[in-house]
Scaffold this motif. Structure first.
Motif, mmCIF file in Angstrom:
data_model
loop_
_atom_site.group_PDB
_atom_site.id
_atom_site.type_symbol
_atom_site.label_atom_id
_atom_site.label_comp_id
_atom_site.label_asym_id
_atom_site.label_seq_id
_atom_site.Cartn_x
_atom_site.Cartn_y
_atom_site.Cartn_z
ATOM 1 N N LEU A 28 0.781 -1.057 -0.043
ATOM 2 C CA LEU A 28 -0.058 -0.123 -0.008
ATOM 3 C C LEU A 28 1.131 1.230 0.001
ATOM 4 N N VAL A 29 1.746 1.328 1.055
ATOM 5 C CA VAL A 29 2.477 2.606 1.152
ATOM 6 C C VAL A 29 3.336 2.865 -0.189
ATOM 7 N N LEU A 30 4.162 1.804 -0.442
ATOM 8 C CA LEU A 30 4.826 1.843 -1.969
ATOM 9 C C LEU A 30 4.316 2.247 -3.048
ATOM 10 N N TYR A 31 2.995 1.624 -3.020
ATOM 11 C CA TYR A 31 2.379 1.945 -4.349
ATOM 12 C C TYR A 31 1.821 3.334 -4.322
ATOM 13 N N VAL A 33 3.440 6.078 -2.888
ATOM 14 C CA VAL A 33 4.589 6.841 -2.976
ATOM 15 C C VAL A 33 5.196 6.899 -4.376
ATOM 16 N N ASN A 34 5.136 5.525 -4.864
ATOM 17 C CA ASN A 34 5.955 5.156 -6.249
ATOM 18 C C ASN A 34 5.048 5.512 -7.584
ATOM 19 N N GLN A 35 3.567 5.420 -7.337
ATOM 20 C CA GLN A 35 2.758 5.606 -8.470
ATOM 21 C C GLN A 35 1.479 6.205 -8.268
ATOM 22 N N LEU A 36 0.555 5.992 -7.234
ATOM 23 C CA LEU A 36 -0.628 6.403 -7.258
ATOM 24 C C LEU A 36 -0.881 7.947 -6.847
ATOM 25 N N LEU A 37 0.030 8.353 -5.938
ATOM 26 C CA LEU A 37 0.067 10.007 -5.604
ATOM 27 C C LEU A 37 0.918 10.605 -6.390
ATOM 28 N N LEU A 38 1.384 10.345 -7.574
ATOM 29 C CA LEU A 38 2.173 10.995 -8.598
ATOM 30 C C LEU A 38 1.201 11.498 -9.554
ATOM 31 N N PRO A 39 1.820 12.700 -10.175
ATOM 32 C CA PRO A 39 0.895 13.398 -11.477
ATOM 33 C C PRO A 39 0.778 12.317 -12.517
ATOM 34 N N GLY A 40 -0.302 12.192 -13.179
ATOM 35 C CA GLY A 40 -0.691 11.124 -13.994
ATOM 36 C C GLY A 40 -1.459 10.022 -13.536
ATOM 37 N N ASN A 254 4.476 1.188 7.791
ATOM 38 C CA ASN A 254 4.250 2.507 7.052
ATOM 39 C C ASN A 254 5.740 3.170 6.653
ATOM 40 N N VAL A 255 6.293 3.459 7.359
ATOM 41 C CA VAL A 255 7.702 4.228 7.121
ATOM 42 C C VAL A 255 8.516 3.375 6.841
ATOM 43 N N LEU A 256 8.849 1.825 7.493
ATOM 44 C CA LEU A 256 10.074 1.154 7.090
ATOM 45 C C LEU A 256 10.243 0.725 5.665
ATOM 46 N N PRO A 257 9.069 0.725 4.734
ATOM 47 C CA PRO A 257 9.296 0.140 3.422
ATOM 48 C C PRO A 257 10.040 1.457 2.679
ATOM 49 N N VAL A 258 9.461 2.679 3.161
ATOM 50 C CA VAL A 258 10.084 4.015 2.493
ATOM 51 C C VAL A 258 11.562 3.994 2.863
ATOM 52 N N TRP A 259 11.872 3.747 4.210
ATOM 53 C CA TRP A 259 13.159 4.094 4.551
ATOM 54 C C TRP A 259 14.101 2.818 3.919
ATOM 55 N N ILE A 260 13.510 1.581 3.607
ATOM 56 C CA ILE A 260 14.279 0.413 3.067
ATOM 57 C C ILE A 260 14.574 0.758 1.683
ATOM 58 N N GLN A 261 13.811 1.317 1.179
ATOM 59 C CA GLN A 261 13.726 1.518 -0.539
ATOM 60 C C GLN A 261 14.971 2.762 -0.536
ATOM 61 N N VAL A 275 11.100 -4.979 -1.684
ATOM 62 C CA VAL A 275 10.694 -4.410 -0.379
ATOM 63 C C VAL A 275 9.837 -5.086 0.624
ATOM 64 N N PRO A 276 8.471 -5.450 -0.189
ATOM 65 C CA PRO A 276 7.364 -5.891 0.524
ATOM 66 C C PRO A 276 7.740 -7.335 1.445
ATOM 67 N N TRP A 277 8.828 -7.947 0.813
ATOM 68 C CA TRP A 277 9.161 -9.066 1.609
ATOM 69 C C TRP A 277 9.508 -8.968 2.855
ATOM 70 N N TYR A 278 10.147 -7.973 3.283
ATOM 71 C CA TYR A 278 10.489 -7.459 4.654
ATOM 72 C C TYR A 278 9.126 -7.470 5.582
ATOM 73 N N GLN A 279 8.231 -7.429 5.106
ATOM 74 C CA GLN A 279 6.953 -7.393 5.951
ATOM 75 C C GLN A 279 6.459 -9.012 6.348
ATOM 76 N N SER A 280 7.138 -9.922 5.696
ATOM 77 C CA SER A 280 6.804 -11.334 6.294
ATOM 78 C C SER A 280 7.691 -11.735 7.150
ATOM 79 N N ILE A 281 8.800 -11.117 7.663
ATOM 80 C CA ILE A 281 9.771 -11.662 8.439
ATOM 81 C C ILE A 281 9.283 -11.617 9.853
ATOM 82 N N ASP A 282 8.576 -10.653 10.377
ATOM 83 C CA ASP A 282 8.112 -10.472 11.665
ATOM 84 C C ASP A 282 6.941 -11.697 11.791
ATOM 85 N N ALA A 283 6.054 -12.014 10.921
ATOM 86 C CA ALA A 283 5.318 -12.782 11.193
ATOM 87 C C ALA A 283 5.849 -14.409 11.125
ATOM 88 N N LEU A 284 7.045 -14.519 10.153
ATOM 89 C CA LEU A 284 7.477 -15.771 10.324
ATOM 90 C C LEU A 284 8.470 -15.937 11.740
#
Length: 453
Positions: A28-31, A33-40, A254-261, A275-284
């Motif tokens: 969600l956040v990466l989407y 920041v990198n596409q949805l909220l940009l012009p176009g 929220n912010v961690l994916p942006v900071w990692i990127q 980057v989304p793979w890091y979201q699996s680690i805490d659950a693992l």
């Protein structure tokens, strides 16, 4: 295995639902920041101009990243607010079984709508409503499968249920993340919709094995006693304390994916880590940590040194603080160079163990100790603590670009430590209040680890 048949339908339903939910959330956040909220793209979102104006009228002008953080915080906090309403509606009128079906249908529609720019806000609304009907009610159904005298078996049932949750939380970001990186965002969101529909099909196939309503004892009246209120107020106080460790923990979505990127080296040989793979680690690590912590607590119990429920919640707060300090040390050690990919891995792993200490303990405690006549409502109320913390996370995330990364993560370490201090100050009094309630408290060595993030 001696458990009711309905448990396995609930566990598999929750596995599919968590797969879709956490797969989408990891994108969600990466989407944005990198596409949805940009012009176009942002111009195509139905109703977004008015929505942005309303948000900025409260918090002031926002950059793309700060706006994405606010949207994530608002979405996430309402995901955890609506279970209170969903639990109340189920308790009073439609029952838990019908509520879960309504929630699954709404979430399925929401995941499908996420694949299109135009329906982005509608998608978030459908997901919020669906979560409200599904979250607290499916948890309450697990507890209702067991007779009141079978508490040990009931606790183990919650442990099995948690495995389904964590499987979905691990697999969702992995598959959705790689599909989004290789084929595009819509494919990541599309597979989330498919798995939500699989969850609904699983639930309906086991419909006859599931309790329509959480059972009440025959002699219970509709009026809460003073002892009931004492337990309820003590549980609410515990929920408030956990807000601090929730803030220290949930920033990883929220912010961690942006900071990692921005600051982490993601190329490992020929592989570029999504980057989304890091979201699996805490659950693992929540999965891997279950048998380890059971062994530790069993060993401590044999020596009469096992911490109580409040003690475990406090340990979770300190572990969340320590996990944030891992990033602080990594940033200071790297200087101006990119941070090694292992550092956020260790951060997420530590947060997974911290989460396992505090959040499942809280859920198990409420499910066991809350008066049966308001059990689903209290399970929904648990998520109100996340409503507050997610709102704070979205607001605090807006300061990321105004602070140095080392300051940002150090602040979160301090927030987590505050939760630990509050447990040290008020834990003994709260434990006594809960021990004097109308129901026997869950034994620590039989912790119900329903790790529902």
């Amino acid at each position: 295995m001696g458990h009711p048949k309905g448990l396995f339908y609930l566990a598999f339903t929750e596995a599919w639902e968590r797969f879709s939910f956490y797969g989408m959330t990891a994108l969600l956040v990466l989407y944005m920041v990198n596409q949805l909220l940009l012009p176009g793209h942002v111009e195509h979102i139905a109703g977004f101009a008015g929505f942005r104006a309303a948000v900025e009228s409260v918090v002031g002008p926002l950059s793309t990243q700060a706006l994405a953080s606010q949207i994530f915080g608002l979405y996430a906090c309402f995901v955890y607010f609506t279970p209170l309403l969903g639990g109340f509606i189920a308790d009073r009128w439609i029952g838990q079984r019908n509520a879960v079906v309504i929630g699954a249908l709404s979430m399925s529609a929401g995941h499908l709508a996420m694949a299109f720019d135009q329906s982005f806000l509608l998608a978030l609304l459908l997901l919020v409503v669906g979560s409200g009907f599904l979250k607290g009610n499916i948890s309450a159904q697990v507890g209702a499968l067991y007779p009141r005298e079978e508490e040990a078996l009931r606790t183990r049932g919650f442990a099995i249920f948690s495995m389904g949750i964590n499987f979905g939380a691990v697999a969702g970001p992995l598959l959705c993340g790689v599909l989004a990186q290789v084929y595009g965002w819509q494919y990541g969101f599309g597979i989330a919709a498919i798995f939500m529909l699989a969850g609904l099909a699983t639930y309906l196939s086991g419909y006859r094995h599931l309790p329509a309503r959480v059972a009440r004892r025959a002699r219970e009246s509709s009026v809460l006693t003073s002892a009931d209120w004492r337990v309820i107020l003590a549980l609410i106080a515990v929920m408030i304390i956990t807000i601090f460790q929730s803030v220290a923990y949930y920033q990883l979505a929220n912010v961690l994916p942006v900071w990692i990127q921005q600051h982490v080296t993601l190329d490992v040989g020929a592989l570029k880590i999504p980057v989304p793979w890091y979201q699996s680690i805490d659950a693992l690590f929540s999965i891997l940590g279950v048998p380890l912590l059971f062994w530790i607590w069993g060993h401590q119990a044999s020596r009469r040194r096992e911490p109580g429920d409040l003690g475990k919640i406090g340990i979770g707060a300190w572990l969340a603080a320590a996990s944030n300090l891992i990033l602080v040390v990594a940033i200071l050690g790297a200087g101006s160079a990119p941070v090694h990919a292992i550092c956020p891995f260790l951060y997420c792993a530590g947060q997974g163990i911290a989460f396992l200490y505090y959040w499942p303990t809280l859920l198990a405690l409420v499910s066991r100790a809350a008066p049966a006549k308001v059990n689903a409502t209290m399970m929904g109320l648990v998520f109100m603590s996340l409503f507050v913390s997610k709102n704070i996370i979205g607001w605090v995330g807006g300061f990321y670009e105004k602070m140095k990364p080392v300051e940002f993560w150090a602040m979160h370490a301090a927030i987590g430590a505050m939760g630990g201090l509050l447990v040290m100050l008020f834990g003994p009094r709260l434990s006594r209040a809960l021990g004097g309630g109308t129901q026997q408290l869950l034994q620590p060595s039989e912790l119900a680890v329903e790790a529902d993030r």
